[in-house]
Design a protein around this motif. Structure first.
Motif, PDB file in Angstrom:
ATOM      1  N   ASP A   1       0.794  -1.223   0.000  1.00  0.00           N
ATOM      2  CA  ASP A   1       0.000   0.000   0.000  1.00  0.00           C
ATOM      3  C   ASP A   1       0.828   1.276   0.000  1.00  0.00           C
ATOM      4  OD1 ASP A   1       0.756  -0.952   2.516  1.00  0.00           O
ATOM      5  OD2 ASP A   1      -0.904  -0.024   3.564  1.00  0.00           O
ATOM      6  N   GLY A   2       1.975   1.260  -0.661  1.00  0.00           N
ATOM      7  CA  GLY A   2       2.708   2.479  -0.936  1.00  0.00           C
ATOM      8  C   GLY A   2       3.600   2.973   0.185  1.00  0.00           C
ATOM      9  N   VAL A   3       4.261   4.100  -0.077  1.00  0.00           N
ATOM     10  CA  VAL A   3       5.208   4.672   0.874  1.00  0.00           C
ATOM     11  C   VAL A   3       4.549   4.976   2.206  1.00  0.00           C
ATOM     12  CG1 VAL A   3       6.591   6.725   1.353  1.00  0.00           C
ATOM     13  CG2 VAL A   3       6.813   5.572  -0.824  1.00  0.00           C
TER      14      VAL A   3
ATOM     15  N   ALA B   1       5.765  -0.015  -0.334  1.00  0.00           N
ATOM     16  CA  ALA B   1       5.711  -0.126   1.125  1.00  0.00           C
ATOM     17  C   ALA B   1       7.068  -0.536   1.680  1.00  0.00           C
ATOM     18  CB  ALA B   1       4.648  -1.145   1.540  1.00  0.00           C
ATOM     19  N   LEU B   2       7.879  -1.126   0.831  1.00  0.00           N
ATOM     20  CA  LEU B   2       9.195  -1.625   1.227  1.00  0.00           C
ATOM     21  C   LEU B   2      10.316  -0.694   0.788  1.00  0.00           C
ATOM     22  CD1 LEU B   2      10.652  -4.086   2.473  1.00  0.00           C
ATOM     23  CD2 LEU B   2      10.523  -5.192   0.230  1.00  0.00           C
ATOM     24  N   HIS B   3      10.153  -0.035  -0.358  1.00  0.00           N
ATOM     25  CA  HIS B   3      11.204   0.827  -0.914  1.00  0.00           C
ATOM     26  C   HIS B   3      10.583   1.836  -1.871  1.00  0.00           C
ATOM     27  CE1 HIS B   3      10.558  -1.798  -4.348  1.00  0.00           C
ATOM     28  NE2 HIS B   3      10.870  -2.828  -3.597  1.00  0.00           N
TER      29      HIS B   3
ATOM     30  N   GLY C   1      11.165   1.289 -10.208  1.00  0.00           N
ATOM     31  CA  GLY C   1      10.060   1.219  -9.261  1.00  0.00           C
ATOM     32  C   GLY C   1       9.186   0.009  -9.458  1.00  0.00           C
ATOM     33  N   VAL C   2       8.471  -0.055 -10.577  1.00  0.00           N
ATOM     34  CA  VAL C   2       7.572  -1.180 -10.808  1.00  0.00           C
ATOM     35  C   VAL C   2       8.361  -2.465 -11.032  1.00  0.00           C
ATOM     36  CG1 VAL C   2       7.384  -0.879 -13.311  1.00  0.00           C
ATOM     37  CG2 VAL C   2       5.483  -1.894 -12.030  1.00  0.00           C
TER      38      VAL C   2
ATOM     39  N   ILE D   1      17.375  -5.156  -1.333  1.00  0.00           N
ATOM     40  CA  ILE D   1      16.629  -3.943  -0.989  1.00  0.00           C
ATOM     41  C   ILE D   1      17.601  -2.847  -0.552  1.00  0.00           C
ATOM     42  CG2 ILE D   1      14.933  -2.933   0.580  1.00  0.00           C
ATOM     43  CD1 ILE D   1      13.819  -4.823  -1.595  1.00  0.00           C
ATOM     44  N   TYR D   2      18.596  -3.220   0.247  1.00  0.00           N
ATOM     45  CA  TYR D   2      19.629  -2.266   0.660  1.00  0.00           C
ATOM     46  C   TYR D   2      20.357  -1.735  -0.573  1.00  0.00           C
ATOM     47  CZ  TYR D   2      23.764  -0.443   3.094  1.00  0.00           C
ATOM     48  OH  TYR D   2      24.775   0.356   3.564  1.00  0.00           O
ATOM     49  N   GLY D   3      20.745  -2.641  -1.461  1.00  0.00           N
ATOM     50  CA  GLY D   3      21.447  -2.227  -2.681  1.00  0.00           C
ATOM     51  C   GLY D   3      20.588  -1.359  -3.570  1.00  0.00           C
ATOM     52  N   LEU D   4      19.303  -1.732  -3.728  1.00  0.00           N
ATOM     53  CA  LEU D   4      18.371  -0.963  -4.554  1.00  0.00           C
ATOM     54  C   LEU D   4      18.278   0.481  -4.088  1.00  0.00           C
ATOM     55  CD1 LEU D   4      16.023  -0.707  -6.625  1.00  0.00           C
ATOM     56  CD2 LEU D   4      14.507  -1.597  -4.840  1.00  0.00           C
ATOM     57  N   ALA D   5      18.163   0.684  -2.786  1.00  0.00           N
ATOM     58  CA  ALA D   5      18.055   2.043  -2.254  1.00  0.00           C
ATOM     59  C   ALA D   5      19.353   2.815  -2.440  1.00  0.00           C
ATOM     60  CB  ALA D   5      17.666   1.992  -0.774  1.00  0.00           C
ATOM     61  N   HIS D   6      20.482   2.174  -2.194  1.00  0.00           N
ATOM     62  CA  HIS D   6      21.759   2.894  -2.196  1.00  0.00           C
ATOM     63  C   HIS D   6      22.316   3.161  -3.594  1.00  0.00           C
ATOM     64  CE1 HIS D   6      21.652   2.044   2.102  1.00  0.00           C
ATOM     65  NE2 HIS D   6      22.593   2.928   2.244  1.00  0.00           N
TER      66      HIS D   6
END
Length: 582
Positions: free
Chosen positions: A254-256, A411-413, A422-423, A459-464
């Motif tokens: 459900d999003g950010v 909701a996760l990133h 994103g998608v 997920i850590y790598g995706l954000a950084h």
């Protein structure tokens, strides 16, 4: 000789070299940190959308065509429940439902706050670029062939139209792309996924529109097991109505501004969002629906119209008979944001991009809407380090002795659309969850543990990778951060061309070939190699000047030391086994 004199007193030399190395290393780390922070806007308006966006689009105000009739919202949840409740019916929510149904789960409920999947919001719809990750999920479910009948496959090239009408085609940096990107409007993707729900799993998946989660609670049963309780709110014509659902498995997509994640954070602080600074965070954007001739912007092709002042208008690939979409991303001080009248907008656009007849290309109603609409802003980079949680369930639970909650998608990133992940990353979340369930025989407790283990580093790598991927692509004015970014980008490009065994290319060139965690590892490895090379260059230069070997001999020795350090350190780091990031 001078060299013999220097070698005869090693302690001062060693102390000097050691001090210099430490000083330069600290300076390099500080510069790298400042480079990431320079020019970054304050986080503004975290998006509350299911599924991240790669590009903006707009609608003509009509409903998008569909091969099936428009979905009819459920009027009530009364008397219904589900073993599995998915909060958020965007791309990641519907994808999760399809994946779970394919794995054999039934009694799946999806809560979607919007009234349907047909109506597009003018100036706030998105055009998705589905790349290798998204297409892997489609292929895994046997849906890729159907999907490609709706989407446009765009080759890895961009067509530029100059102010004088001259055109040229270039390939962007992501030359490692193994499969073409497939473009599709967000609403078309949602309708496609919803049609698959209706066609393939009508008895296993129940999508409820106008419904959202307002709270998530856990209660201890008499036998010591934990039961989950979702409070669902429906927005009906007669007013809001609340229903309590008691699922065994809850998925937050459900999003950010996820209600599910916020409740999880109250149970465990590890679910709290971590934020990273990013140069394009807070950038305002709008979208223009244009009637552009196919001669200027061929159907299904990514086209960029270049203005007299090097301003650019991107035209995204689109289906026949639709408005072509242009995303307008400009910094807050840009004159475009000061325009409040449609005629002023036409005058500005015609003066900047004379190759387009703007009063024909942009219908007046959309020009008026454009100047009146408040722009949406790119979100900050945010992620959570915990992906799921499990509890012992009551003995009579239908899905075994474990109940749990997991997060997928925004909701996760979440992050700005620079890399178009994103998608695609959301669909990859779903695929990793599907794989975890398959490998554990649908054992919920073991599957969520596997999901956490397999996805956490990515997920850590995706954000950084977001702030270091390609963040300066929106005509940002001169800044030290921009200069340092492109200097680093070209250094990696040239270094990889001549020394591929030691220097990794810019991560955007490997975006579709490596996992997010490996992309970040390789980027950091090359950064360490460059830092070691700078230290060696300065230390060797200082020593050789003191040694007095003569210019050409000193230069030769200096070049040997510098390249020796760079290549040996780079090769050693590339050969090292994978290391945990999170």
């Amino acid at each position: 000789t001078h060299s013999e004199s220097a070698l005869a007193h090693p302690w001062p030399l060693s102390l000097g070299l050691g001090s210099t190395a430490l000083l330069l290393w600290g300076l390099a780390v500080y510069v790298a940190k400042r480079r990431r922070q320079r020019g970054v806007l304050d986080p503004l308006n975290l998006r509350d959308d299911r599924g991240a966006y790669h590009a903006l689009a707009s609608a003509s105000g009509t409903k998008a065509p569909s091969s099936t009739s428009a979905p009819k919202p459920e009027s009530t949840l009364s008397g219904k429940s589900g073993d599995i409740v998915i909060v958020g019916g965007g791309p990641s929510g519907l994808a999760t439902a399809l994946g779970l149904a394919r794995a054999g789960f039934t009694n799946i409920m999806v809560l979607e706050s919007k009234p349907d999947y047909t109506t597009m919001e003018v100036t706030k719809s998105y055009c998705y670029a589905i790349d290798r990750r998204g297409r892997d999920w489609l292929r895994d479910l046997g849906l890729e062939e159907k999907f490609l009948k709706r989407a446009y496959e765009n080759p890895n090239e961009i067509r530029y139209v100059m102010p004088d009408g001259e055109t040229k085609v270039i390939s962007p940096p992501m030359t490692s792309q193994r499969v073409p990107t497939a473009w599709l409007w967000r609403n078309d993707l949602l309708q496609f996924l919803y049609e698959q729900v209706q066609e393939l799993y009508p008895n296993a998946i129940d999508v409820h529109f106008n419904a959202k989660c307002t709270s998530l609670q856990k209660h201890t049963a008499p036998d010591g097991g934990v039961t989950l309780e979702v409070c669902a709110e429906e927005n009906l014509a007669v007013g809001a109505r609340h229903t309590l659902l008691k699922p065994q498995f809850v998925i937050g997509s459900d999003g950010v501004q996820s209600a599910v994640r916020e409740q999880l954070e109250s149970w465990d602080s590890e679910f709290g969002l971590k934020a990273l600074k990013h140069p394009s965070t807070g950038l305002p954007f709008k979208a223009l629906p244009l009637n552009i001739s196919t001669d200027m912007a061929p159907e299904g092709k990514m086209t960029v119209i270049t203005g007299l002042n090097n301003e650019k208008v991107g035209i995204f690939p689109q289906n026949a008979g639709r408005h072509r979409i242009s995303g307008c991303v400009r910094y807050g001080s840009h004159p475009l944001h000061a325009i409040t009248d449609a005629d002023q907008l036409y005058e500005y656009l015609q003066g900047e991009w004379p190759q387009i007849e703007w009063r024909e290309a942009l219908e007046r109603q959309y020009a008026e809407e454009f100047v009146k609409t408040t722009p949406v802003r790119f979100p900050t980079v945010s992620y959570t380090t915990k992906l799921s949680t499990t509890f012992d369930a009551p003995e009579a639970a239908p899905l075994g002795r474990q109940c749990g909650v997991a997060l997928v998608g925004d909701a996760l990133h979440a992050f700005p659309p620079d890399l178009g992940q994103g998608v695609n990353s959301s669909l990859e979340d779903v695929m990793v969850l599907q794989k975890a369930l398959a490998e554990t025989g649908n054992d919920l407790g073991k599957a969520l543990e596997r999901y956490e283990k397999d996805r956490k580093d990515d997920i850590y790598g995706l954000a950084h990778i977001q702030p270091i991927g390609f963040p300066y692509q929106y005509n940002k004015s001169f800044s030290l951060g921009k200069v340092l970014f492109f200097a680093d980008f070209f250094a990696r490009t040239i270094g990889n061309k001549f020394f591929p065994f030691a220097i990794n290319p810019p991560l955007i060139r490997s975006l579709y070939d490596l996992s997010y965690s490996d992309l970040l590892r390789r980027h950091r490895d090359t950064s360490r190699c460059f830092q070691a090379t700078i230290v060696a260059a300065l230390a060797a230069g200082w020593y050789l000047v003191k040694a007095g070997l003569g210019f050409w001999l000193s230069l030769g020795a200096w070049v040997s030391v510098v390249f020796g350090v760079m290549l040996s350190v780079g090769a050693a780091l590339k050969a090292a086994p994978a290391r945990s990031l999170a």
